[in-house]
Motif scaffolding. Structure first.
Motif, PDB file in Angstrom:
ATOM      1  N   SER A   1      56.021  40.477  -9.786  1.00 49.59           N
ATOM      2  CA  SER A   1      56.527  41.400 -10.266  1.00 49.59           C
ATOM      3  C   SER A   1      55.791  42.434 -11.166  1.00 49.59           C
ATOM      4  O   SER A   1      54.988  41.599 -11.959  1.00 49.59           O
TER       5      SER A   1
ATOM      6  N   ASN B   1      61.149  38.672  -9.440  1.00 51.80           N
ATOM      7  CA  ASN B   1      61.798  39.610 -10.360  1.00 51.80           C
ATOM      8  C   ASN B   1      62.795  39.489 -11.311  1.00 51.80           C
ATOM      9  O   ASN B   1      62.353  39.861 -12.274  1.00 51.80           O
TER      10      ASN B   1
ATOM     11  N   GLY C   1      57.255  44.206   1.800  1.00 54.87           N
ATOM     12  CA  GLY C   1      58.718  44.969   1.536  1.00 54.87           C
ATOM     13  C   GLY C   1      58.209  45.055   0.325  1.00 54.87           C
ATOM     14  O   GLY C   1      57.518  44.419  -0.945  1.00 54.87           O
ATOM     15  N   ILE C   2      59.002  45.511  -1.093  1.00 49.49           N
ATOM     16  CA  ILE C   2      59.594  46.071  -2.604  1.00 49.49           C
ATOM     17  C   ILE C   2      61.255  46.340  -2.996  1.00 49.49           C
ATOM     18  O   ILE C   2      61.428  46.949  -2.286  1.00 49.49           O
ATOM     19  N   LEU C   3      60.743  45.499  -3.690  1.00 49.55           N
ATOM     20  CA  LEU C   3      61.595  45.458  -4.756  1.00 49.55           C
ATOM     21  C   LEU C   3      61.399  46.246  -5.791  1.00 49.55           C
ATOM     22  O   LEU C   3      61.449  45.143  -6.995  1.00 49.55           O
TER      23      LEU C   3
ATOM     24  N   THR D   1      53.306  37.323  -4.107  1.00 48.83           N
ATOM     25  CA  THR D   1      54.915  37.263  -4.294  1.00 48.83           C
ATOM     26  C   THR D   1      54.839  37.607  -5.517  1.00 48.83           C
ATOM     27  O   THR D   1      54.417  36.504  -6.405  1.00 48.83           O
TER      28      THR D   1
ATOM     29  N   LYS E   1      56.964  44.153  10.327  1.00 56.87           N
ATOM     30  CA  LYS E   1      57.190  44.909   8.342  1.00 56.87           C
ATOM     31  C   LYS E   1      56.044  43.822   7.848  1.00 56.87           C
ATOM     32  O   LYS E   1      55.687  42.222   8.290  1.00 56.87           O
TER      33      LYS E   1
ATOM     34  N   GLN F   1      65.526  43.888  -0.665  1.00 61.15           N
ATOM     35  CA  GLN F   1      66.414  44.879  -0.300  1.00 61.15           C
ATOM     36  C   GLN F   1      68.255  44.407   0.535  1.00 61.15           C
ATOM     37  O   GLN F   1      68.064  44.120   1.349  1.00 61.15           O
TER      38      GLN F   1
ATOM     39  N   GLY G   1      58.809  44.438  -7.466  1.00 61.42           N
ATOM     40  CA  GLY G   1      58.407  43.549  -6.725  1.00 61.42           C
ATOM     41  C   GLY G   1      57.877  43.760  -5.495  1.00 61.42           C
ATOM     42  O   GLY G   1      58.771  44.260  -4.919  1.00 61.42           O
TER      43      GLY G   1
HETATM   44  C1  BTN Z   1      62.659  43.617   1.325  1.00 67.00           C
HETATM   45  O1  BTN Z   1      61.702  44.079   1.399  1.00 67.00           O
HETATM   46  O2  BTN Z   1      63.656  43.210   1.373  1.00 67.00           O
HETATM   47  C2  BTN Z   1      61.595  43.796  -0.367  1.00 67.00           C
HETATM   48  C3  BTN Z   1      61.585  42.595  -0.294  1.00 67.00           C
HETATM   49  C4  BTN Z   1      60.676  42.039  -2.153  1.00 67.00           C
HETATM   50  C5  BTN Z   1      60.228  40.840  -1.817  1.00 67.00           C
HETATM   51  C6  BTN Z   1      59.018  40.915  -3.673  1.00 67.00           C
HETATM   52  S1  BTN Z   1      58.214  38.894  -3.558  1.00 67.00           S
HETATM   53  C7  BTN Z   1      57.738  39.216  -4.954  1.00 67.00           C
HETATM   54  C8  BTN Z   1      59.223  40.277  -5.572  1.00 67.00           C
HETATM   55  N1  BTN Z   1      60.114  39.035  -6.615  1.00 67.00           N
HETATM   56  C9  BTN Z   1      61.740  39.181  -5.519  1.00 67.00           C
HETATM   57  O3  BTN Z   1      62.109  38.259  -5.865  1.00 67.00           O
HETATM   58  N2  BTN Z   1      61.263  39.901  -4.278  1.00 67.00           N
HETATM   59  C10 BTN Z   1      60.267  40.686  -5.139  1.00 67.00           C
END
Ligand code: BTN
Length: 243
Positions: free
Chosen positions: A60, A15, A113-115, A58, A110, A44, A131
């Protein structure tokens, strides 16, 4: 989407790297930034995202949703969540749920995860960095007792090079639906996949626990929860699911 691909063997966070790329050059919409080894993955709420090197996806995506007003930015979450559900449901039918706002669960664990980090300019979204962390072949998780992966769920391994284009294809389709204005249909599908919707659950807000039932989302994507006192809408940082 994904035609412009930036691969780095290692980085702190895709990200952060994608954000730099989107600001430095005339980065094209759909540029995909991916690494084999993310050393300081961001989650998150300032959490860390754990991913063993070369076991998971992993990455973005740099998006430029000029068509989307800033106060509708939650629709980007909706798009990415639905794409992950589309992709995972091919392999694990009838078991994929979305935990508001953007965790993907299978059997209450889980898997992704998405950011999404948006750079706003007035009421518009200049750049959006979507991400995605998807647990694919990793089978042990040190920092989470409730994480799972495709390998754990199906007992087989998945070549990451095959899986990436499949997932990105689903993201592109869902993103195009958003661009074409299918907001209502997308939200309808998102609500239909929502974890614990219409079921009584314990939440907490302002340090106090309470029982409530998830109803739907409001215009800006807040979660509307029915309690004995009526319906209230909560933003991302205002409510927690308890156990
Ligand atoms: C979460 O559920 O807390 C969100 C996690 C998001 C992870 C991804 S991995 C690729 C991208 N780069 C990051 O630093 N984070 C997201």
């Amino acid at each position: 989407m994904g035609k412009n691909l930036v691969f780095v063997p290692e980085c702190r966070s895709t990200n952060t790297l994608a954000l730099q790329i989107s600001q430095q050059s005339a980065a094209k919409e759909g540029t995909l930034v991916i690494t084999d080894h993310q050393t300081a993955g961001k989650g998150q709420h300032g959490n860390h995202w754990e991913a063993e090197p070369r076991q998971n996806l992993t990455f973005s995506l740099i998006l430029k949703p000029a068509f989307l007003p800033a106060n509708r930015q939650f629709l980007l979450n909706v798009v990415i969540c639905l794409a992950l559900k589309d992709y995972l449901s091919e392999k694990i039918p009838d078991a994929v749920y979305i935990k508001w706002p953007n965790d993907i669960l299978v059997h209450e664990r889980k898997i992704s995860g998405i950011l999404i980090e948006n750079q706003l300019q007035g009421a518009s979204i200049l750049n959006s960095i979507a991400g995605i962390g998807l647990n694919v072949n990793q089978t042990a998780f040190r920092s989470s007792a409730t994480a799972t992966s495709l390998a754990l769920l199906t007992g087989r391994a998945y070549p990451l090079d095959n899986e990436l284009p499949l997932l990105v294809g689903y993201i592109e389709s869902r993103y195009l639906q958003l661009r074409q204005g299918y907001d209502r249909a997308l939200i309808g599908e998102y609500l239909a996949a929502l974890y614990r919707r219409h079921k009584r659950h314990t939440f907490s807000a302002d340090g106090a626990a309470f029982e409530g039932v998830i109803e739907d989302l409001d215009q800006i994507g807040r979660l509307r929860v029915r309690t004995d006192d009526g319906i209230r809408a909560y933003g991302v940082k205002e409510i927690r699911y308890e156990h």
